[in-house]
Design a protein around this motif. Structure first.
Motif, PDB file in Angstrom:
ATOM      1  N   PHE A  19       0.815  -1.245   0.018  1.00 16.79           N
ATOM      2  CA  PHE A  19       0.113   0.033  -0.131  1.00 16.79           C
ATOM      3  C   PHE A  19       0.690   1.217  -0.099  1.00 16.79           C
ATOM      4  O   PHE A  19       0.524   2.300  -0.702  1.00 16.79           O
ATOM      5  N   CYS A  20       1.926   1.280   0.688  1.00 12.76           N
ATOM      6  CA  CYS A  20       2.982   2.457   0.786  1.00 12.76           C
ATOM      7  C   CYS A  20       3.609   2.698  -0.427  1.00 12.76           C
ATOM      8  O   CYS A  20       3.487   3.719  -0.957  1.00 12.76           O
ATOM      9  N   LEU A  21       4.060   1.412  -1.309  1.00 16.70           N
ATOM     10  CA  LEU A  21       4.487   1.766  -2.486  1.00 16.70           C
ATOM     11  C   LEU A  21       3.607   2.187  -3.759  1.00 16.70           C
ATOM     12  O   LEU A  21       3.933   2.980  -4.494  1.00 16.70           O
ATOM     13  N   GLN A  22       2.342   1.634  -3.522  1.00 18.85           N
ATOM     14  CA  GLN A  22       1.304   2.311  -4.462  1.00 18.85           C
ATOM     15  C   GLN A  22       0.872   3.803  -4.256  1.00 18.85           C
ATOM     16  O   GLN A  22       0.593   4.498  -5.255  1.00 18.85           O
ATOM     17  N   ALA A  23       0.794   3.985  -2.930  1.00 18.58           N
ATOM     18  CA  ALA A  23       0.819   5.416  -2.491  1.00 18.58           C
ATOM     19  C   ALA A  23       1.882   6.487  -3.040  1.00 18.58           C
ATOM     20  O   ALA A  23       1.387   7.435  -3.564  1.00 18.58           O
ATOM     21  N   GLU A  24       3.022   5.889  -3.124  1.00 22.26           N
ATOM     22  CA  GLU A  24       4.138   6.639  -3.941  1.00 22.26           C
ATOM     23  C   GLU A  24       4.037   6.932  -5.317  1.00 22.26           C
ATOM     24  O   GLU A  24       4.180   7.824  -5.671  1.00 22.26           O
ATOM     25  N   ARG A  62       1.396   6.924  -6.822  1.00 28.15           N
ATOM     26  CA  ARG A  62       0.066   7.878  -6.882  1.00 28.15           C
ATOM     27  C   ARG A  62       0.384   9.118  -6.484  1.00 28.15           C
ATOM     28  O   ARG A  62      -0.315  10.244  -6.587  1.00 28.15           O
ATOM     29  N   GLN A  63       1.603   9.380  -5.610  1.00 28.13           N
ATOM     30  CA  GLN A  63       2.077  10.570  -5.207  1.00 28.13           C
ATOM     31  C   GLN A  63       1.151  11.087  -4.008  1.00 28.13           C
ATOM     32  O   GLN A  63       0.449  12.321  -3.700  1.00 28.13           O
ATOM     33  N   ASP A  64       0.325  10.070  -3.418  1.00 26.48           N
ATOM     34  CA  ASP A  64      -0.690  10.090  -2.357  1.00 26.48           C
ATOM     35  C   ASP A  64      -0.110  10.009  -0.871  1.00 26.48           C
ATOM     36  O   ASP A  64      -0.008   9.019  -0.496  1.00 26.48           O
ATOM     37  N   HIS A  65       0.405  10.805  -0.339  1.00 30.48           N
ATOM     38  CA  HIS A  65       1.142  11.158   0.859  1.00 30.48           C
ATOM     39  C   HIS A  65       0.293  11.201   2.142  1.00 30.48           C
ATOM     40  O   HIS A  65       0.730  11.141   3.194  1.00 30.48           O
ATOM     41  N   ARG A  66      -1.103  11.313   1.896  1.00 34.03           N
ATOM     42  CA  ARG A  66      -2.028  11.459   3.037  1.00 34.03           C
ATOM     43  C   ARG A  66      -2.313  10.037   3.279  1.00 34.03           C
ATOM     44  O   ARG A  66      -2.596  10.238   4.831  1.00 34.03           O
ATOM     45  N   SER A  67      -2.619   9.253   2.769  1.00 33.63           N
ATOM     46  CA  SER A  67      -2.931   7.808   3.170  1.00 33.63           C
ATOM     47  C   SER A  67      -1.736   7.090   3.654  1.00 33.63           C
ATOM     48  O   SER A  67      -1.815   6.634   4.897  1.00 33.63           O
ATOM     49  N   TYR A  68      -0.877   6.784   2.795  1.00 36.09           N
ATOM     50  CA  TYR A  68       0.512   5.952   3.321  1.00 36.09           C
ATOM     51  C   TYR A  68       1.735   6.594   2.782  1.00 36.09           C
ATOM     52  O   TYR A  68       1.617   7.353   1.775  1.00 36.09           O
ATOM     53  N   LYS A  69       2.557   6.584   3.767  1.00 40.13           N
ATOM     54  CA  LYS A  69       4.178   7.029   3.480  1.00 40.13           C
ATOM     55  C   LYS A  69       5.275   6.128   4.124  1.00 40.13           C
ATOM     56  O   LYS A  69       5.105   5.434   5.179  1.00 40.13           O
ATOM     57  N   ARG A  70       6.195   5.649   3.223  1.00 40.90           N
ATOM     58  CA  ARG A  70       7.180   4.863   3.724  1.00 40.90           C
ATOM     59  C   ARG A  70       8.571   5.692   3.839  1.00 40.90           C
ATOM     60  O   ARG A  70       8.776   6.518   3.208  1.00 40.90           O
ATOM     61  N   PHE A  71       9.181   5.388   4.982  1.00 49.18           N
ATOM     62  CA  PHE A  71      10.645   5.932   5.413  1.00 49.18           C
ATOM     63  C   PHE A  71      11.745   4.888   5.386  1.00 49.18           C
ATOM     64  O   PHE A  71      11.377   3.658   6.105  1.00 49.18           O
TER      65      PHE A  71
END
Length: 547
Positions: free
Chosen positions: A218-223, A225-234
Motif C-alpha cells: 500500500f505504501c509503494l502504491q501510494a508513492e 500515486r504521489q498520495d502522501h495523505r494515506s500511506y508513507k514509507r521511510f
C-alpha cells in the motif's frame, strides 16, 4: 512555586526528557517520519538503525501531548502491538518505562513515559515485566498486546474509536489490521484532530508477514500515486546511525552465518527467503499470463479445507488432455463463518451442471463437528447430493502429513507441474489470494529450529497440498459442458422457484424419449373406435403426467 521558577524547572526537565531531546539529534529520515501526518506510516531500517525508538518516541510524544505537530483536543486511545511477549518486555516496557537507551547526554536512563505523568500502569509478571494497560494523567489510554496472544482479539473489541496504533516488526495479522483500520474510521472523522486515526509501523525491511507485506505494498502504491495523505514509507540507511560504526557492523556480520548477515546487517535478503516453505515458487514459471477457460474435455478437481476457526477454503484445478500431469488452479474461495451448504452452493453455481473428476477433502473434516452434531465430512456429502454435484472418483481424503505433502508440492514446482491463474482487473477468481498465500507460506522457528509452519492464512496451500497428494493425471471422459443450472442457483430462492414454475420441469433425454413414445400411443388410441381400450389409455395418460 512562582511562574518563573516553574518555567525554569520545566526547562531543566526538558534537558533530560527523551521526547524533547531526541528530535534535536535525529537523522534526516527520522525527522521526516517524526513530522509526517499520513494516516499510515512505515519506517524501515536495518538492526540498530533507530527505527523502533523513533516509532515509540513519536507515539509517546503524541500521547503525552507534547508533540508540536499533533495537538490534542481530547484524551486519546492507543493500541501498541509487539512481535512477541519477550519483545513487549525487553523493548516495550524497558524503553517506555525504564530506559529509552538513547545515546544522548543526560537522556540515557530516562523513560519515554515519565513516572510523574502516569496515572495507572498494569503489567504482567512472567519472569519479566510486560505492560498490558497504561493511563496517563492527561486521560490518554494505551492498550498493549503482542502477536499470538489469545486476548488480543478481546482487547481490540473493547475499543470503539482508535486514535493511534503502533506496531513493531511483523506484529499483527491481516484480521487484526482490518479491526484496527475499522476502529480508526471514527477518529479520522474528527475535524478537530485531522491527524487522528494514525498507524505507525517500524520494521526491518527484510522481515515480513502477510499483513506487513500488504502494508508495504500500500505504501509503494501510494508513492506511485504521489498520495502522501494515506500511506508513507521511510527507509533509514545503515550509515545514518552515528552510534554504530561501519567497522562494528562488519565485525557483527562476521559473527553470523551468511544468511543471517544478509538479513540483519546488509539487508540484501529477506527472512522469508530462508524460511519460505516453497522457495521454488517463481512468478515467471508458475503464474499464468492469462486466465484459463475450462474446456469440456478437462478433468475438474475440487479440494475442500473446511474450518470454523479459519476460513473455509475451496479450490478448483483442472487437468487437461494437452498437459496430462499439470494441475492448473482456476478458482479459489476463502469464506469465513460460512455454513457448509452455502459454500457448496457457490461451487454448484460455478460448475453450472458440470460433473467433477474428484472431490478431495481435508481428512480432519471427519472429526470437525462445528457445533452442529454432524461431522463436516457428513455436511459436505449431504450438500453435494442436494446440489446434484456428481464426482466420478467420489469423495477422497487428502494426505495431511506435511512431511510428505510439502516436498511433493515442491517437486511439482520444480517440474513445472503447478500453474496458478492470474487475477487481472475485472476478473474475480480468487487466484490472487492463492498466489499471495503460497508465496508468503513460511516455516515457524522455535528456539532457532524449524518447528512446523507459521500460523497464518493457509487455506490455499493446504488445498493444493491435499489435491497433489492424490497425484492427479488426466483421464478421458465424456464431454463436460455447462447446462445452465448455475444461473438458477445464483438467484434468490423465491425467484428461482418462480422461474422453475414458469418454465416447467427440465426433462432429460430419456424422459423426452418416453414422453414422445407415450404421446404416439395416445394418438393411436384416439384413432381407434369404441371403449375397449379405455383402461389402457388411462394407464398411459397417468404415466405421461408422472414424467
Amino acid at each position: 512555586m512562582t511562574p518563573e521558577k516553574a518555567r525554569k524547572t520545566l526547562a531543566a526537565r526538558r534537558l533530560t526528557d527523551p521526547c524533547y531531546q531526541f528530535p534535536l539529534k535525529m537523522t534526516a529520515t527520522q525527522a521526516a517520519f517524526w513530522h509526517c501526518q499520513s494516516h499510515c506510516q512505515l519506517i524501515e531500517g536495518p538492526n540498530q538503525s533507530g527505527k523502533t525508538i523513533t516509532n515509540l518516541a513519536k507515539a509517546a510524544a503524541i500521547l503525552r501531548g507534547i508533540h508540536p505537530d499533533f495537538p490534542m483536543t481530547r484524551p486519546l486511545k492507543a493500541f501498541i502491538v509487539f512481535q512477541s511477549r519477550l519483545q513487549a518486555s525487553l523493548v516495550g516496557y524497558k524503553r517506555l518505562f525504564e530506559d529509552c537507551e538513547l545515546v544522548i547526554p543526560g537522556v540515557r536512563g530516562k523513560p519515554l513515559f515519565p513516572k510523574a505523568e502516569i496515572a495507572k500502569l498494569r503489567v504482567q509478571e512472567v519472569g519479566f515485566r510486560v505492560p498490558t494497560f497504561l493511563k496517563l494523567k492527561n486521560g490518554c489510554e494505551v492498550t498493549f498486546t503482542w502477536s499470538g496472544v489469545d486476548a488480543t482479539w478481546t482487547r481490540i473489541q473493547g475499543i470503539t474509536a482508535l486514535d493511534l496504533a503502533v506496531l513493531d516488526e511483523d506484529a499483527g495479522g491481516e484480521d487484526l489490521m482490518a479491526e484496527i483500520q475499522a476502529r480508526q474510521l471514527v477518529s479520522r472523522s474528527d475535524p478537530s484532530m485531522p491527524w487522528a486515526g494514525m498507524t505507525l509501523w517500524s520494521a526491518t525491511p527484510t522481515t515480513g508477514s502477510i499483513a506487513l507485506d500488504l502494508y508495504r505494498d500500500f505504501c509503494l502504491q501510494a508513492e506511485k500515486r504521489q498520495d502522501h495523505r494515506s500511506y508513507k514509507r521511510f527507509q533509514i540507511a545503515k550509515s545514518e546511525n552515528p552510534a554504530v560504526s561501519d567497522q562494528a557492523r562488519e565485525d557483527y556480520a562476521k559473527s553470523l552465518s551468511q544468511d543471517q548477515a544478509d538479513i540483519r546487517v546488509h539487508g540484501v535478503k529477506s527472512k522469508l527467503d530462508t524460511l519460505s516453505v516453497y522457495p521454488g515458487l517463481e512468478e515467471t514459471r508458475h503464474k499464468a499470463a492469462t486466465p484459463y477457460e475450462v474446456q469440456p474435455t478437462d478433468n475438474i478437481w475440487v479440494v475442500l479445507d473446511p474450518g470454523w476457526d479459519h476460513a473455509f477454503g475451496m479450490l478448483v484445478f483442472v487437468v487437461s488432455q494437452r498437459a496430462p500431469e499439470v494441475i492448473r488452479v482456476v478458482r479459489f474461495w476463502a469464506m469465513r463463518h460460512t455454513p457448509t451448504r452455502d459454500v457448496i452452493r457457490e461451487l454448484a453455481i460455478w460448475l453450472d451442471g458440470r460433473f467433477v473428476e474428484c472431490v478431495v477433502v481435508d481428512p480432519a473434516a471427519d472429526s470437525d463437528r462445528g457445533g452442529v452434531g454432524q461431522t463436516r465430512m457428513g455436511q459436505i456429502e449431504e450438500a453435494l447430493d442436494d446440489f446434484k454435484i456428481n464426482s466420478r472418483q467420489g469423495l477422497r481424503r487428502g494426505a495431511n502429513r506435511r512431511d510428505y505433502g510439502i516436498p511433493l508440492v515442491e517437486q511439482y514446482l520444480q517440474d513445472n507441474k503447478l500453474l496458478i491463474d492470474p487475477e487481472p482487473e475485472g476478473v474475480i477468481n480468487g487466484c490472487a489470494l492463492v498466489w499471495q498465500q503460497m508465496s508468503k507460506y513460511r516455516k515457524k522457528m522455535t528456539a532457532g529450529k524449524v518447528s512446523g509452519t507459521a500460523a497464518q492464512p493457509d487455506e490455499a496451500p493446504d488445498c493444493i497440498r491435499y489435491g497433489i497428494s492424490k497425484r492427479p493425471v488426466y483421464d478421458a471422459q465424456p464431454l463436460n459442458k455447462p447446462t445452465g443450472v448455475g444461473a438458477k442457483l445464483a438467484l434468490p430462492p423465491a425467484e428461482a422457484a418462480a422461474l422453475e414454475a414458469a418454465s416447467g420441469p427440465v426433462e432429460s433425454d430419456e424422459q423426452r424419449l418416453w414422453r414422445e413414445r407415450i404421446e404416439l400411443n395416445l394418438r393411436l388410441l384416439d384413432d381407434m373406435e369404441g371403449d375397449a381400450n379405455g383402461g389402457y389409455r388411462r394407464v398411459l395418460a397417468s404415466r405421461y403426467t408422472s414424467l
